[in-house]
Motif scaffolding. Structure first.
Motif, PDB file in Angstrom:
ATOM      1  N   PRO A   8       0.987  -1.105   0.317  1.00 42.03           N
ATOM      2  CA  PRO A   8       0.153   0.075  -0.097  1.00 42.03           C
ATOM      3  C   PRO A   8       0.208   1.335  -0.152  1.00 42.03           C
ATOM      4  O   PRO A   8       0.291   2.093  -1.233  1.00 42.03           O
ATOM      5  N   PHE A   9       2.211   1.501   0.461  1.00 42.75           N
ATOM      6  CA  PHE A   9       2.571   2.231   0.885  1.00 42.75           C
ATOM      7  C   PHE A   9       3.695   2.349  -0.223  1.00 42.75           C
ATOM      8  O   PHE A   9       3.966   4.150  -0.574  1.00 42.75           O
ATOM      9  N   ASN A  10       4.476   2.060  -0.517  1.00 40.56           N
ATOM     10  CA  ASN A  10       4.984   1.748  -1.998  1.00 40.56           C
ATOM     11  C   ASN A  10       4.340   2.198  -3.493  1.00 40.56           C
ATOM     12  O   ASN A  10       4.805   3.049  -4.176  1.00 40.56           O
ATOM     13  N   ILE A  11       2.415   1.712  -3.919  1.00 39.83           N
ATOM     14  CA  ILE A  11       1.555   2.269  -3.970  1.00 39.83           C
ATOM     15  C   ILE A  11       1.167   3.377  -4.113  1.00 39.83           C
ATOM     16  O   ILE A  11       1.466   4.704  -4.812  1.00 39.83           O
ATOM     17  N   LEU A  12       1.462   3.987  -2.894  1.00 37.67           N
ATOM     18  CA  LEU A  12       0.359   5.059  -2.792  1.00 37.67           C
ATOM     19  C   LEU A  12       1.768   6.330  -2.814  1.00 37.67           C
ATOM     20  O   LEU A  12       1.304   7.561  -3.456  1.00 37.67           O
ATOM     21  N   ALA A  13       2.949   5.847  -2.566  1.00 33.79           N
ATOM     22  CA  ALA A  13       3.457   6.421  -3.431  1.00 33.79           C
ATOM     23  C   ALA A  13       3.763   7.160  -4.563  1.00 33.79           C
ATOM     24  O   ALA A  13       4.665   8.349  -5.242  1.00 33.79           O
ATOM     25  N   SER A  14       3.507   6.300  -5.306  1.00 33.23           N
ATOM     26  CA  SER A  14       3.725   6.860  -6.975  1.00 33.23           C
ATOM     27  C   SER A  14       2.482   6.719  -7.379  1.00 33.23           C
ATOM     28  O   SER A  14       2.384   7.878  -8.020  1.00 33.23           O
ATOM     29  N   LEU A  15       1.438   6.568  -7.160  1.00 34.40           N
ATOM     30  CA  LEU A  15      -0.207   6.852  -6.980  1.00 34.40           C
ATOM     31  C   LEU A  15      -0.121   8.477  -6.592  1.00 34.40           C
ATOM     32  O   LEU A  15      -0.426   9.165  -7.331  1.00 34.40           O
ATOM     33  N   GLY A  16       0.793   9.105  -5.483  1.00 28.92           N
ATOM     34  CA  GLY A  16       0.652  11.228  -5.879  1.00 28.92           C
ATOM     35  C   GLY A  16       1.097  11.601  -6.676  1.00 28.92           C
ATOM     36  O   GLY A  16       1.175  13.075  -7.179  1.00 28.92           O
ATOM     37  N   MET A  17       2.262  10.842  -7.687  1.00 27.66           N
ATOM     38  CA  MET A  17       2.332  11.629  -8.260  1.00 27.66           C
ATOM     39  C   MET A  17       1.215  11.322 -10.540  1.00 27.66           C
ATOM     40  O   MET A  17       0.606  12.051 -10.980  1.00 27.66           O
ATOM     41  N   ASP A  18       1.183  10.070 -10.044  1.00 25.64           N
ATOM     42  CA  ASP A  18       0.653   9.368 -11.750  1.00 25.64           C
ATOM     43  C   ASP A  18      -0.771   9.503 -11.687  1.00 25.64           C
ATOM     44  O   ASP A  18      -1.918   9.506 -12.419  1.00 25.64           O
ATOM     45  N   ILE A  19      -2.305   9.389 -10.606  1.00 23.94           N
ATOM     46  CA  ILE A  19      -3.689   9.529 -10.808  1.00 23.94           C
ATOM     47  C   ILE A  19      -3.098  10.597 -10.852  1.00 23.94           C
ATOM     48  O   ILE A  19      -5.238  11.293 -11.065  1.00 23.94           O
ATOM     49  N   TYR A  20      -2.365  11.878 -11.127  1.00 25.15           N
ATOM     50  CA  TYR A  20      -2.501  13.755 -11.148  1.00 25.15           C
ATOM     51  C   TYR A  20      -2.683  14.207 -12.566  1.00 25.15           C
ATOM     52  O   TYR A  20      -2.631  14.819 -12.988  1.00 25.15           O
ATOM     53  N   LEU A  80       4.325  -0.896  -9.609  1.00 27.66           N
ATOM     54  CA  LEU A  80       4.958   0.116  -9.172  1.00 27.66           C
ATOM     55  C   LEU A  80       4.378   0.379 -10.920  1.00 27.66           C
ATOM     56  O   LEU A  80       4.191   1.849 -10.879  1.00 27.66           O
ATOM     57  N   ALA A  81       4.226  -0.656 -11.412  1.00 27.88           N
ATOM     58  CA  ALA A  81       3.871  -0.752 -13.338  1.00 27.88           C
ATOM     59  C   ALA A  81       2.314  -0.248 -13.267  1.00 27.88           C
ATOM     60  O   ALA A  81       1.560   0.371 -14.463  1.00 27.88           O
ATOM     61  N   PHE A  82       1.758  -0.934 -12.145  1.00 24.20           N
ATOM     62  CA  PHE A  82       0.101  -1.315 -11.949  1.00 24.20           C
ATOM     63  C   PHE A  82      -0.406   0.311 -12.209  1.00 24.20           C
ATOM     64  O   PHE A  82      -1.703   0.748 -12.160  1.00 24.20           O
ATOM     65  N   VAL A  83       0.509   0.693 -10.719  1.00 23.33           N
ATOM     66  CA  VAL A  83      -0.292   2.294 -10.586  1.00 23.33           C
ATOM     67  C   VAL A  83       0.053   3.440 -11.868  1.00 23.33           C
ATOM     68  O   VAL A  83      -1.880   3.922 -11.718  1.00 23.33           O
ATOM     69  N   PRO A  84       0.664   3.668 -12.940  1.00 21.03           N
ATOM     70  CA  PRO A  84       0.250   4.016 -13.589  1.00 21.03           C
ATOM     71  C   PRO A  84      -0.729   3.668 -14.944  1.00 21.03           C
ATOM     72  O   PRO A  84      -1.183   4.419 -15.689  1.00 21.03           O
ATOM     73  N   GLY A 111      -4.289   4.545 -12.207  1.00 15.50           N
ATOM     74  CA  GLY A 111      -4.404   5.808 -11.600  1.00 15.50           C
ATOM     75  C   GLY A 111      -4.624   6.326 -12.261  1.00 15.50           C
ATOM     76  O   GLY A 111      -5.623   7.692 -12.038  1.00 15.50           O
ATOM     77  N   PRO A 112      -3.976   6.809 -13.683  1.00 13.29           N
ATOM     78  CA  PRO A 112      -4.433   8.232 -14.003  1.00 13.29           C
ATOM     79  C   PRO A 112      -6.036   8.032 -14.927  1.00 13.29           C
ATOM     80  O   PRO A 112      -6.674   8.575 -14.723  1.00 13.29           O
ATOM     81  N   GLY A 133      -9.104   9.448 -22.330  1.00 14.01           N
ATOM     82  CA  GLY A 133      -8.687   8.910 -23.712  1.00 14.01           C
ATOM     83  C   GLY A 133      -7.190   8.309 -23.556  1.00 14.01           C
ATOM     84  O   GLY A 133      -6.294   7.932 -23.852  1.00 14.01           O
ATOM     85  N   PHE A 134      -6.785   9.859 -23.519  1.00 12.38           N
ATOM     86  CA  PHE A 134      -5.153   9.384 -22.883  1.00 12.38           C
ATOM     87  C   PHE A 134      -4.737   8.889 -21.567  1.00 12.38           C
ATOM     88  O   PHE A 134      -4.314   7.754 -22.026  1.00 12.38           O
ATOM     89  N   SER A 135      -5.860   8.905 -20.945  1.00 12.14           N
ATOM     90  CA  SER A 135      -5.660   7.747 -19.679  1.00 12.14           C
ATOM     91  C   SER A 135      -5.223   6.865 -20.216  1.00 12.14           C
ATOM     92  O   SER A 135      -4.219   5.483 -19.422  1.00 12.14           O
ATOM     93  N   ILE A 136      -6.454   6.033 -21.035  1.00 15.45           N
ATOM     94  CA  ILE A 136      -6.013   4.467 -21.362  1.00 15.45           C
ATOM     95  C   ILE A 136      -4.155   4.790 -22.385  1.00 15.45           C
ATOM     96  O   ILE A 136      -4.563   3.749 -22.033  1.00 15.45           O
ATOM     97  N   ALA A 137      -4.284   5.300 -23.276  1.00 19.22           N
ATOM     98  CA  ALA A 137      -3.508   5.725 -23.606  1.00 19.22           C
ATOM     99  C   ALA A 137      -1.518   5.476 -23.030  1.00 19.22           C
ATOM    100  O   ALA A 137      -1.032   3.936 -22.697  1.00 19.22           O
ATOM    101  N   PHE A 138      -2.172   5.781 -21.660  1.00 16.42           N
ATOM    102  CA  PHE A 138      -0.920   5.874 -20.568  1.00 16.42           C
ATOM    103  C   PHE A 138      -1.161   4.304 -19.993  1.00 16.42           C
ATOM    104  O   PHE A 138       0.130   4.134 -20.018  1.00 16.42           O
TER     105      PHE A 138
END
Length: 405
Positions: free
Chosen positions: A28-40, A155-159, A162-163, A256-261
């Motif tokens: 959870p904490f590994n994911i959250l640190a990355s999610l703070g970047m990618d979900i935005y 960490l790959a699953f988050v991007p 996440g977007p 559409g961008f989020s799916i491509a990303f």
């Protein structure tokens, strides 16, 4: 000999969890640190209008987050070696949650940038606690390569998701919902995990006064950290440029961008499935060399696409699928390579590893984005091709160093 020896702390307990259970605690904490970047990311093109600022200031919210992820660990790595992994984890989660909540309420551009810095500080503390614990528990075990590859898969699953989640939340609930969701997720994860997260730190009684120096004098640390920074930097430059290239120039919607990303992240996840067999077949240096060669080839494809084609999924995202393969080949082995000499300095070594790679990614990546027009593929071409070439040269030098020992 440096005169180091190890004694357990009073509250240290052995981790006897199976690998799946350990991952549930760590993830959870590994994911959250990355999610703070990618979900935005899906709202990045909209933030200048929302906060009344420029795209360059918004780029700072990505760059400074990445840099602070590394610099913050210079503080928390040694602190985790001294006081333990659990208190660093708790503090990091609470800071991350509080600043995520504040980000949802601010309307000032520069306060937004400052809060992102503080949010990244909390994320850095979480990452130190996670990876120092991994090093404590799994160093020199067969599970080491497995857990690193699985953590990278997460960490790959988050991007990948996440977007998409960020785009949907922004569409139906407003952009503020993105940061509220981060706050709630952190506050839910902490009480669930903490009772089972036993302290793993071991106290060191030593005569050395230069732990940082021991790490920084290692050529293994520098070469493999450079390789890790090259790989992760390729992804950083991609998500720094992708919103403008795919939304503004290629005309994709936020969803559409989020799916491509996400398709790039899916390729990373699929490749991670084979990481263990890649390592067994090609070993550490073989994986890194192949990863760098793939990055060089991908840069040439991106160059052809930018020169000869109009911006599209096929010209910009498809070559990134190859980059994703190169990233996985590289990151599945570089952490072990960089930290292989420092089992007794896990917190400090992890901190320096992430600090140096974050500076590589944040400083060099941002420079190419600003200098070469972040609305095109040229920053990605320059970073991916140039850094891969430098890393290959460093690997050649390390090979000669090994032969001379």
């Amino acid at each position: 000999m440096r005169g180091d020896f190890i004694v357990p702390t009073q509250n240290t307990r052995l981790w006897t969890y199976s690998l799946p259970v350990a991952l549930v605690l760590l993830a959870p904490f590994n994911i959250l640190a990355s999610l703070g970047m990618d979900i935005y990311l899906p709202i990045v093109p909209s933030i200048p209008a929302i906060l009344g600022t420029t795209s360059e200031v918004v780029q700072l919210t990505l760059t400074l987050y990445m840099i602070m992820l590394g610099i913050g660990q210079i503080i928390f790595g040694p602190l985790s070696d001294r006081f333990g992994r659990r208190p660093i984890l708790m503090g990091g989660v609470l800071v991350f949650a509080a600043t995520s909540s504040a980000l949802a309420m601010t309307t000032s551009a520069w306060l937004f940038v400052l809060l992102r810095l503080v949010q990244a500080t909390g994320a850095a503390a979480m990452l130190v606690a996670v990876f120092a614990t991994v090093r404590d528990v799994y160093a020199d075990t067969p599970e080491s390569a497995v857990i690193y590859s699985l953590m990278n898969a997460m960490l790959a699953f988050v991007p990948a998701l996440g977007p998409i989640a960020g785009a949907l939340m922004a569409r139906y609930f407003g952009w503020e919902a993105i940061f509220i969701a981060l706050c709630i997720s952190a506050l839910i994860a902490l009480p669930f995990v903490l009772p089972k997260w036993h302290e793993t730190r071991q106290s060191r009684k030593h005569s050395s006064r230069a732990d940082f120096g021991l790490v920084l004098r290692s050529p293994y640390f520098w070469v493999y950290t450079l390789a890790f920074g090259t790989a992760m930097g390729a992804f950083f430059v991609f998500f720094s440029t992708a919103p403008r290239v795919l939304i503004e120039r290629a005309g994709l919607s936020e969803l559409g961008f989020s799916i491509a990303f996400a398709s790039v992240a899916v390729v990373m996840i699929a490749t991670t499935r084979f990481a263990k067999s890649f390592v067994a077949r090609w070993e550490m240096d073989g994986c890194v060399i192949r990863g760098m060669l793939i990055l060089l080839f991908s840069a040439s494809l991106l160059g052809l696409g930018e020169t000869l084609l109009t911006p599209s999924f096929w010209s910009f995202v498809l070559p990134m699928w190859l980059v994703a393969v190169g990233i996985v080949l590289t990151t599945s082995v570089t952490a072990n390579g960089a930290l292989q000499e420092f089992s007794e300095l896990a917190g400090t070594a992890v901190a320096l590893h992430f600090c140096v790679q974050s500076l590589i990614v944040g400083v060099i990546g941002t420079c190419v984005v600003i200098a070469l027009n972040g609305g095109t593929a040229w920053p990605l071409i320059a970073y991916t091709g140039g850094m891969a070439a430098i890393t290959l040269a460093a690997l050649i030098g390390l090979t000669r160093y090994k032969q001379q020992r």
